[in-house]
Write an enzyme that holds these catalytic residues in place. Sequence first.
Site, PDB file in Angstrom:
ATOM      1  N   LYS A 443       0.589  -0.926  -0.067  1.00 34.07           N
ATOM      2  CA  LYS A 443       0.094  -0.293   0.091  1.00 34.07           C
ATOM      3  C   LYS A 443       0.724   1.554   0.121  1.00 34.07           C
ATOM      4  O   LYS A 443       0.574   2.469   0.397  1.00 34.07           O
ATOM      5  CB  LYS A 443      -0.653   0.035   1.433  1.00 34.07           C
ATOM      6  CG  LYS A 443      -1.775  -0.972   1.505  1.00 34.07           C
ATOM      7  CD  LYS A 443      -2.317  -1.795  -0.466  1.00 34.07           C
ATOM      8  CE  LYS A 443      -3.476  -0.515  -0.451  1.00 34.07           C
ATOM      9  NZ  LYS A 443      -3.790  -1.235  -2.150  1.00 34.07           N
ATOM     10  N   THR A 444       2.007   1.245  -0.451  1.00 32.74           N
ATOM     11  CA  THR A 444       2.967   2.369  -0.480  1.00 32.74           C
ATOM     12  C   THR A 444       2.623   2.851  -1.767  1.00 32.74           C
ATOM     13  O   THR A 444       3.770   3.735  -2.050  1.00 32.74           O
ATOM     14  CB  THR A 444       4.092   2.554  -0.107  1.00 32.74           C
ATOM     15  OG1 THR A 444       4.353   1.175  -0.430  1.00 32.74           O
ATOM     16  CG2 THR A 444       4.037   1.656   1.613  1.00 32.74           C
ATOM     17  N   GLY A 445       2.678   2.049  -2.452  1.00 33.88           N
ATOM     18  CA  GLY A 445       2.515   2.245  -4.287  1.00 33.88           C
ATOM     19  C   GLY A 445       3.659   1.914  -5.181  1.00 33.88           C
ATOM     20  O   GLY A 445       4.126   2.263  -6.495  1.00 33.88           O
ATOM     21  N   THR A 447       2.460  -0.772  -7.539  1.00 29.56           N
ATOM     22  CA  THR A 447       2.038  -0.952  -8.128  1.00 29.56           C
ATOM     23  C   THR A 447       2.747   0.276  -8.898  1.00 29.56           C
ATOM     24  O   THR A 447       2.492  -0.049 -10.098  1.00 29.56           O
ATOM     25  CB  THR A 447       0.561  -0.982  -7.836  1.00 29.56           C
ATOM     26  OG1 THR A 447       0.800  -2.342  -6.759  1.00 29.56           O
ATOM     27  CG2 THR A 447       0.415  -1.847  -9.054  1.00 29.56           C
ATOM     28  N   SER A 548      -5.022   2.310   4.912  1.00 28.02           N
ATOM     29  CA  SER A 548      -5.082   1.829   2.816  1.00 28.02           C
ATOM     30  C   SER A 548      -5.379   0.559   3.242  1.00 28.02           C
ATOM     31  O   SER A 548      -6.262  -0.124   2.531  1.00 28.02           O
ATOM     32  CB  SER A 548      -3.706   2.719   2.662  1.00 28.02           C
ATOM     33  OG  SER A 548      -4.189   1.977   0.904  1.00 28.02           O
ATOM     34  N   LYS A 669      -6.399   0.794  -7.098  1.00 30.36           N
ATOM     35  CA  LYS A 669      -5.531   2.015  -6.664  1.00 30.36           C
ATOM     36  C   LYS A 669      -5.723   2.936  -7.222  1.00 30.36           C
ATOM     37  O   LYS A 669      -5.333   3.374  -8.378  1.00 30.36           O
ATOM     38  CB  LYS A 669      -4.086   1.585  -7.699  1.00 30.36           C
ATOM     39  CG  LYS A 669      -3.390  -0.201  -8.169  1.00 30.36           C
ATOM     40  CD  LYS A 669      -2.934  -1.216  -6.765  1.00 30.36           C
ATOM     41  CE  LYS A 669      -3.296  -2.372  -6.598  1.00 30.36           C
ATOM     42  NZ  LYS A 669      -3.238  -2.690  -6.183  1.00 30.36           N
ATOM     43  N   GLY A 670      -5.431   3.978  -5.932  1.00 29.43           N
ATOM     44  CA  GLY A 670      -5.823   5.256  -5.617  1.00 29.43           C
ATOM     45  C   GLY A 670      -7.324   5.103  -5.810  1.00 29.43           C
ATOM     46  O   GLY A 670      -8.191   5.376  -6.663  1.00 29.43           O
ATOM     47  N   ARG A 671      -7.802   4.431  -4.205  1.00 33.12           N
ATOM     48  CA  ARG A 671      -9.753   3.825  -3.896  1.00 33.12           C
ATOM     49  C   ARG A 671      -9.664   5.673  -3.473  1.00 33.12           C
ATOM     50  O   ARG A 671      -9.283   5.975  -2.782  1.00 33.12           O
ATOM     51  CB  ARG A 671      -9.455   3.474  -3.359  1.00 33.12           C
ATOM     52  CG  ARG A 671      -9.521   1.581  -3.465  1.00 33.12           C
ATOM     53  CD  ARG A 671     -10.071   0.985  -2.283  1.00 33.12           C
ATOM     54  NE  ARG A 671     -10.160  -0.921  -3.289  1.00 33.12           N
ATOM     55  CZ  ARG A 671      -8.736  -1.239  -3.059  1.00 33.12           C
ATOM     56  NH1 ARG A 671      -8.051  -0.966  -2.139  1.00 33.12           N
ATOM     57  NH2 ARG A 671      -9.209  -2.607  -3.529  1.00 33.12           N
TER      58      ARG A 671
HETATM   59  N1  LIG Z   1       0.419   7.081  -9.416  1.00 30.70           N
HETATM   60  C1  LIG Z   1      -0.629   6.009  -9.063  1.00 30.70           C
HETATM   61  N2  LIG Z   1      -1.508   5.568  -9.091  1.00 30.70           N
HETATM   62  C2  LIG Z   1      -2.132   5.109  -8.408  1.00 30.70           C
HETATM   63  N3  LIG Z   1      -1.782   4.647  -6.664  1.00 30.70           N
HETATM   64  C3  LIG Z   1      -0.376   5.380  -6.505  1.00 30.70           C
HETATM   65  C4  LIG Z   1      -0.037   6.326  -7.486  1.00 30.70           C
HETATM   66  N4  LIG Z   1       1.192   6.588  -6.742  1.00 30.70           N
HETATM   67  C5  LIG Z   1       0.644   6.501  -5.577  1.00 30.70           C
HETATM   68  N5  LIG Z   1      -0.198   5.430  -5.170  1.00 30.70           N
HETATM   69  C6  LIG Z   1      -0.716   4.489  -3.993  1.00 30.70           C
HETATM   70  O1  LIG Z   1      -0.232   3.448  -4.536  1.00 30.70           O
HETATM   71  C7  LIG Z   1      -1.401   2.884  -3.170  1.00 30.70           C
HETATM   72  C8  LIG Z   1      -2.165   1.396  -3.464  1.00 30.70           C
HETATM   73  O2  LIG Z   1      -0.238   0.797  -3.324  1.00 30.70           O
HETATM   74  P1  LIG Z   1       0.446  -0.705  -3.278  1.00 30.70           P
HETATM   75  O3  LIG Z   1      -0.139  -0.276  -5.713  1.00 30.70           O
HETATM   76  O4  LIG Z   1       1.524  -0.909  -2.962  1.00 30.70           O
HETATM   77  O5  LIG Z   1      -0.719  -2.049  -3.336  1.00 30.70           O
HETATM   78  S1  LIG Z   1      -0.320  -3.440  -2.761  1.00 30.70           S
HETATM   79  O6  LIG Z   1       0.211  -3.660  -2.124  1.00 30.70           O
HETATM   80  O7  LIG Z   1       0.295  -3.287  -3.753  1.00 30.70           O
HETATM   81  O8  LIG Z   1      -1.936  -3.681  -3.151  1.00 30.70           O
HETATM   82  C9  LIG Z   1      -3.221   3.648  -3.434  1.00 30.70           C
HETATM   83  O9  LIG Z   1      -2.746   3.213  -2.511  1.00 30.70           O
HETATM   84  P2  LIG Z   1      -4.901   3.965  -2.151  1.00 30.70           P
HETATM   85  O10 LIG Z   1      -4.639   5.216  -2.188  1.00 30.70           O
HETATM   86  O11 LIG Z   1      -5.138   3.488  -0.701  1.00 30.70           O
HETATM   87  O12 LIG Z   1      -5.508   2.522  -3.259  1.00 30.70           O
HETATM   88  C10 LIG Z   1      -2.338   5.221  -3.830  1.00 30.70           C
HETATM   89  O13 LIG Z   1      -2.351   5.833  -2.622  1.00 30.70           O
END
Ligand SMILES: Nc1ncnc2c1ncn2[C@@H]1O[C@H](COP(=O)(O)OS(=O)(=O)O)[C@@H](OP(=O)(O)O)[C@H]1O
Length: 719
Positions: A443-445, A447, A548, A669-671
């Site tokens: 959840k730190t980004g 993906t 998150s 991602k980016g909920r």
């Molecule tokens: N560019 C971009 N697009 C979408 N999301 C972004 C991006 N950069 C950072 N984030 C943040 O990434 C959070 C998801 O983290 P992860 O990809 O590490 O999650 S996971 O562990 O793989 O499930 C996701 O968390 P949530 O906002 O809680 O959905 C985002 O805040």
Amino acid sequence: MESPSEETLVAAQLRGLPLYIHTNLRLRDASLNPASPVLRLTRAGETAWGALPGDDWAVFQHNHTTYEPVEWAQRNTQDYPSDSGGQVQLPLTTVLQDHGHFDGIQRVLFGSNLRFWLHRLLFLDALSYLSHGQLSLNLERMILVDIDDIFVGERGTRLRPDDVQALIATQRIIAAMVPGFRFNLGFSGKFYHHGEREENLGDDYLLRNVQEFNWFSHMWKHQQPHLYENLTLLMSEMQLNYAFAKEHNIPTDSGYSISPHHSGVYPAHEILYIAWKKIWNVKVTSTEEYPHLRPARLRRGFIHRDIMVLPRQTCGLFTHTMYIDRYPGGRDKLDESIQGGELFQTIVYNPINIFMTHMSNYGSDRLALYTFQSVIKFLQCWTNLKLSSAPPIQLAEMYFRLHPEEVDPVWGNPCDDPRHKKIWSKKKSCDSLPKFLVIGPQKTGTTALYTFLAMHSSITSNVPSPDTYEEIQFFNGNNYYRGLDWYMDFFPSDSSANSTAVTPQTRYMFEKSATYFDGEAVPKRAHALLPHAKIVSILISPAKRAYSWYQHQRAHGEGIANNYSFYQVITAGDSAPKALKDLRNRCLNPGKYAQHLEHWLAYYPAQQLHIIDGEQLRLNPVDVMNDLQRFLKIQPIFDYSNHLRFDAKKGFFCQVVSEKRNKCLGKSKGRQYPSMDERSAKLLQRYYLSHNTALVKLLKKLGSRPIPQWLKDDLSTGT
Ligand SMILES: Nc1ncnc2c1ncn2[C@@H]1O[C@H](COP(=O)(O)OS(=O)(=O)O)[C@@H](OP(=O)(O)O)[C@H]1O
């Protein structure tokens, strides 16, 4: 200093003690005091005749009841014939026990170092005695002698009937000293009757006495299993040896097998393990190769696919060692190994010994029979070790009871060891191992980072897993037990698989599994396989991360997360239902960043670790990607400014597809979810306070990394 030939008995009194020391002596003929209470492992055998190693021995002259000799020796009068004058000399004390009557301190004093083999035993006994038994080795020793290559071997090197008779006779003699002892014979049936006439009679004689020995299967043609890529073919070869065993009444139920040249055992060739199970119901094998051949004392065991792999000991007898006088270094070297040297000490230090020998060591002048019979006699003379033997399955069960910490394998990189590379599938290449790992936490980004990296033409990731998508999750959890082959299949080495333009050399391969960050076993396992890999981690506010993560669980329909509010999850106490406590731990523990990073830093040097500020990744990904490329030393540098663009609708940076179109990460991602409630936010600030403080310290220690703004914020409101 005097030269030894001029030395005299110069005495010095040990300050405050009724004890004189004479130094700089040459000695010979050591013997032990059978009444010494120090002796435990060591037995007062005969005299260890001959010159003692070194010319700088000290001897003790004592005149007080506190002192009791443990070991004596004679002056080496062969060097100084004039000294003896033909008279019998009194023995000199070379190891002395001080009972502590004089000054209250118990001691064992050694007149020389551990170069003398007997001192190594006495040292162990001294430790045991002085620690009142706390530092004591168990005295049980198990010995198994494998004879590999039965029926294999050039004409002229094989067993004749009288060799087999000698084998049986010696086995009886050894069994009288080592209860349960039987030679363990590993056969390759294809070479039955391939010798001279007398040798073929030897084969028959062996088979007529099949019940005298234990038996196990070698490969039918003595082939190396790692050369097989096809399970059916490998199984059909094994089946031939099985049929041979049946035809000749050789028992097939030992549950033990040995692979020629250790091939396929370690590094593990998965089809060998599968075929062994299917054809021979193998439960135990042994190798000298795990984790490496040398040093022998660091050899370990492991269990893979339900097969217990035991460490094997070397006794210096190889296929070509056939004559005592042609033993490398000559007969003296062999006797030295037996009489207190390497072979003797191997048994002293290893509770369970599996020795590898070969059929050829038992023909000719029967070097192996001499070796084992002699070393066992020597052990009986000089030690109180209780020697015995048992079939391999029993030994293996005993081994893993003694070493439960060795059950889990630790896979190393086969290319780090030329011997391992030789017995590793030719289809595998170390080029197809990742050069860096993105470890999370979740959840730190991760993906977003993964997607941005994949845009680079020189960077490739693993092929997706059917269960866990882009994440392989190898180093944590059960996938690790599937073995290295399983992992490497995610990184196909032919360039057609992923990116067509780049060769394996220019390809920069990586893997991202966000649960690696806080996986207990991960740093150790990752380092064993990928010691030179770079490690990339992303950090955001741990409170935000926890929230998150909770939202992620709810979105995935995780029952408990849906039944409890975030506050209820993070405040769940010890009396809460187990599932809720587990959820709480999984939610909160990864955020103890400093602790987890320290764990990684215990294995990887700081220069290999790169920490990304997750807020920067979200707000300013181009700079973050530039820094990362510099850290990874990736060429060519990819200009992300033309390929990433903020997408107002998504609220995040996305990949530029065309002038008007962006490709953003999916909905997960980016909920969208409500902000964290005040109470939880306050509680988490307090909860993470010490961890965040430790993180600041750690980041400062690691060098010039600016402290992330979120960390400063978390700390300023948390006080
Ligand atoms: N560019 C971009 N697009 C979408 N999301 C972004 C991006 N950069 C950072 N984030 C943040 O990434 C959070 C998801 O983290 P992860 O990809 O590490 O999650 S996971 O562990 O793989 O499930 C996701 O968390 P949530 O906002 O809680 O959905 C985002 O805040």
